[in-house]
Design a protein around this motif. Structure first.
Motif, short mmCIF file in Angstrom:
data_model
loop_
_atom_site.label_atom_id
_atom_site.label_comp_id
_atom_site.label_asym_id
_atom_site.label_seq_id
_atom_site.Cartn_x
_atom_site.Cartn_y
_atom_site.Cartn_z
N MET A 1 0.85 -1.19 0.00
CA MET A 1 0.00 0.00 0.00
C MET A 1 0.88 1.24 0.00
O MET A 1 1.86 1.32 0.73
N VAL A 2 0.54 2.20 -0.84
CA VAL A 2 1.31 3.44 -0.95
C VAL A 2 1.07 4.30 0.29
O VAL A 2 -0.08 4.51 0.69
N LEU A 3 2.17 4.80 0.88
CA LEU A 3 2.05 5.70 2.02
C LEU A 3 2.02 7.13 1.51
O LEU A 3 2.89 7.56 0.76
N SER A 4 0.94 7.88 1.91
CA SER A 4 0.78 9.25 1.43
C SER A 4 0.14 10.10 2.51
O SER A 4 -0.73 9.64 3.26
N VAL A 5 0.61 11.33 2.62
CA VAL A 5 -0.01 12.26 3.57
C VAL A 5 -1.18 12.98 2.92
O VAL A 5 -1.96 13.66 3.60
N ASN A 6 -1.32 12.89 1.59
CA ASN A 6 -2.40 13.57 0.87
C ASN A 6 -3.66 12.71 0.76
O ASN A 6 -4.79 13.23 0.77
N THR A 7 -3.48 11.41 0.61
CA THR A 7 -4.63 10.52 0.42
C THR A 7 -4.59 9.41 1.46
O THR A 7 -3.67 8.59 1.47
N ASN A 8 -5.60 9.39 2.33
CA ASN A 8 -5.70 8.38 3.38
C ASN A 8 -6.93 7.52 3.09
O ASN A 8 -8.05 7.83 3.50
N ILE A 9 -6.72 6.45 2.33
CA ILE A 9 -7.83 5.59 1.90
C ILE A 9 -8.54 4.98 3.11
O ILE A 9 -9.77 4.87 3.15
N GLY A 10 -7.78 4.55 4.11
CA GLY A 10 -8.37 3.95 5.31
C GLY A 10 -9.32 4.90 6.01
O GLY A 10 -10.42 4.51 6.45
N ALA A 11 -8.91 6.16 6.10
CA ALA A 11 -9.76 7.16 6.76
C ALA A 11 -11.03 7.41 5.95
O ALA A 11 -12.12 7.59 6.51
N MET A 12 -10.88 7.44 4.61
CA MET A 12 -12.06 7.67 3.77
C MET A 12 -13.07 6.55 3.92
O MET A 12 -14.29 6.77 4.02
N ASN A 260 -6.69 7.72 10.90
CA ASN A 260 -6.07 9.04 10.85
C ASN A 260 -4.66 9.05 11.42
O ASN A 260 -3.87 9.95 11.14
N THR A 261 -4.34 8.07 12.24
CA THR A 261 -2.98 8.00 12.80
C THR A 261 -2.01 7.30 11.86
O THR A 261 -0.80 7.32 12.07
N GLY A 262 -2.53 6.68 10.80
CA GLY A 262 -1.68 5.95 9.85
C GLY A 262 -0.59 6.80 9.23
O GLY A 262 0.59 6.39 9.19
N PRO A 263 -0.88 7.99 8.70
CA PRO A 263 0.17 8.80 8.07
C PRO A 263 1.32 9.16 8.99
O PRO A 263 2.41 9.52 8.53
N GLN A 264 1.08 9.09 10.30
CA GLN A 264 2.18 9.42 11.22
C GLN A 264 3.34 8.42 11.08
O GLN A 264 4.47 8.73 11.42
N ALA A 265 3.04 7.22 10.55
CA ALA A 265 4.12 6.24 10.34
C ALA A 265 5.15 6.72 9.34
O ALA A 265 6.30 6.26 9.32
N ILE A 266 4.73 7.68 8.47
CA ILE A 266 5.68 8.20 7.48
C ILE A 266 6.84 8.92 8.16
O ILE A 266 7.98 8.92 7.66
N LEU A 267 6.58 9.49 9.35
CA LEU A 267 7.65 10.23 10.04
C LEU A 267 8.81 9.32 10.40
O LEU A 267 9.97 9.76 10.46
N SER A 268 8.52 8.02 10.63
CA SER A 268 9.61 7.10 11.00
C SER A 268 10.57 6.85 9.83
O SER A 268 11.70 6.42 10.05
N LEU A 269 10.15 7.17 8.61
CA LEU A 269 11.01 6.99 7.47
C LEU A 269 12.12 8.06 7.43
O LEU A 269 13.11 7.89 6.71
N PHE A 270 11.87 9.13 8.13
CA PHE A 270 12.81 10.25 8.09
C PHE A 270 13.54 10.44 9.42
O PHE A 270 14.13 11.47 9.68
N GLY A 271 13.47 9.46 10.31
CA GLY A 271 14.12 9.57 11.62
C GLY A 271 15.62 9.31 11.55
O GLY A 271 16.16 8.83 10.58
#
Length: 271
Positions: A1-12, A260-271
């Motif tokens: 699944m593509v990780l994106s801060v613009n589109t959150n399919i799970g939230a939709m 809604n908390t899913g996109p926060q996982a993207i921050l771990s990619l930049f740690g």
């Protein structure tokens, strides 16, 4: 699944389900509040249309019931007047029979005549006051009338039954002479028979109106029950449904929160 801060399919998806649950909850709460499963054409167009037609029939039957009640009252007044007149005629016959005694003195004959006249005047008083809502079926000027009996305009014909002294042919009867008393006996017997016949006619129509009124009441009850079976809500079912929807709503809110908390996982990619 593509990780994106613009589109959150799970939230939709979670939001869609939550919105659906909220709509269903509003519908259930409305059913509980009004007691109706079908509150308008949006709920069930065909059922709503059928129910509205039946409601129209119920209103029409209400008008018919009112007309029948009015007609029944008019006839009851006429019948009561007729019964009173029949009783007076019976008393008058007693006076006539007494006046036909051989060797009756003039003073007694005059007294009987005065009593007879007073009873006859009472008949006139009853006839004049036997009126309901402007209709008098036994008066001097009585005319036939009709009573609405169905929603399609059918009526029950009610014939006038005049019971005044002139119609009964006792208006000029006298008892103060022997010949008059003899004639009065025949006249009073004829009057009693005529009143009995007229009372029978009134009673027959009154019974017909009573039967139609009872049928109209029963038909109204059947239609009301029919409307209820179409649009009334099963409150036990709606109560159980409301509890289930409340749980689904809570779970929906939690699912949306998790999505809604899913996109926060993207921050771990930049740690």
């Amino acid at each position: 699944m593509v990780l994106s801060v613009n589109t959150n399919i799970g939230a939709m998806v979670a939001l869609q389900h939550l919105n659906s649950t909220n709509v269903n909850m509003e519908r259930t709460q409305l059913a509980i509040t009004t007691g109706l499963r079908v509150n308008g054409p949006k709920d069930d167009a065909s059922t709503y249309a059928i129910a509205q037609n039946m409601r129209g029939d119920i209103v029409g039957l209400g008008a018919v019931k009112m007309a029948l009640s009015n007609g029944e009252a008019v006839l009851n007044v006429a019948v009561t007047a007729g019964q009173s007149i029949a009783d007076l005629l019976t008393e008058m016959k007693a006076k006539v029979v007494q006046a036909n005694q051989a060797g009756l003195d003039a003073q007694s004959r005059t007294a009987l005549h005065n009593d007879f006249t007073a009873l006859r005047e009472q008949i006139s008083t009853i006839v004049a006051t036997a009126e309901f809502n402007g209709t008098n079926l036994v008066g001097v000027s009585a005319t036939a009338t009709t009573v609405l009996s169905t929603v399609d305009g059918s009526t029950i014909a009610v014939s006038a039954q005049k019971l005044d002294a002139t119609t009964l042919a006792i208006h000029s009867t006298i008892l103060n002479t022997s010949a008059g008393a003899a004639t009065a006996l025949t006249a009073i017997d004829t009057a009693i028979t005529n009143v009995s016949d007229k009372l029978a006619a009134l009673g027959s129509v009154a019974k017909r109106i009573e039967i139609q009124s009872d049928f109209t009441t029963k038909l109204t009850d059947i239609l009301r029950a029919g409307v209820g079976s179409l649009v009334d809500a099963d409150l036990a079912e709606e109560s159980a449904k409301l509890q289930a929807l409340q749980i689904k709503q809570q779970l929906g809110v939690q699912a949306l929160s998790i999505a809604n908390t899913g996109p926060q996982a993207i921050l771990s990619l930049f740690g």
